[in-house]
Design an enzyme around this catalytic site. Structure first.
Site: not given
Length: 218
Positions: A101, A186-189
């Protein structure tokens, strides 16, 4: 071939709502922007501050959007918006589908199947970029769902920027497929483990939409 369901719907703030758990980031940013705009009429210094703070507030509103979705039919649907990073067979016969993501994606995660949340475990860890292999040791929340396919494991993984995972539902909660269950800031998985005998019907590099894209073949 990937399903046509992977086309992302139009995600607008006016067509949805703001994500739960956004307040600690959103309120101070919007308040600062509002104060700067009011003072900008009287002060050149405040006017200079108003431009970046307003842009940041607009960015925060966009990031924390939580659009309504028409939930697709299917045994297993994507828990996250993003791009399929990897599809790996696991030693126990399961298949792990990892979804990366970016900060541009909607970051509200949804239940991949209907069932009961049997556990929600927070595991401390590092904060390397979510696309890095070492991110498997990052801060994460491990979910287990009791479903018609048996136990389904899902993991929310924090990235270099995403340092806060916010579960929405506790252990013991019954959830519907596609129901909102948590937020990663925020950005991640997000990783989902398909049980033995269930094949993935997505490809590496394919875009996914939470609650819309079907993950399994059946």
């Amino acid at each position: 071939m990937p399903h046509s369901q992977t086309s992302a719907p139009r995600d607008g703030i006016l067509k949805g709502r703001l994500a739960r758990g956004a307040s600690p980031w959103l309120l101070p940013t919007v308040a600062t922007a509002a104060i700067s705009l009011v003072r900008a009429r009287r002060s050149k210094g405040a006017a200079a501050v108003a431009v970046p703070t307003t842009a940041l507030a607009a960015g925060m509103l966009w990031f924390f959007r939580d659009p309504e979705r028409e939930i697709s039919q299917g045994r297993v649907i994507s828990p996250a918006d993003g791009v399929v990073q990897s599809i790996m067979p696991w030693k126990d016969g399961r298949t792990r589908v990892a979804i990366f993501m970016s900060p541009l994606n909607v970051h509200v995660n949804r239940a991949p199947l209907a069932g009961t949340v049997t556990s929600v475990e927070h595991i401390p860890g590092g904060f390397v970029p979510a696309f890095n292999k070492e991110s498997e040791n990052n801060e994460r929340v491990v979910w287990h769902f009791d479903t018609e396919l048996g136990d389904i494991e899902m993991i929310q993984i924090a990235g270099a920027v995403a340092r806060r995972i916010v579960p929405y539902v506790p252990q013991g909660t019954k959830v519907e497929q596609g129901e909102r269950i948590g937020l990663i800031r925020f950005g991640s998985r997000v990783d989902i483990y398909l049980p033995e005998g269930v094949e993935a019907d997505v490809e590496v590099g394919q875009k996914t939409v939470a609650g819309v894209t079907r993950i399994d073949r059946g």
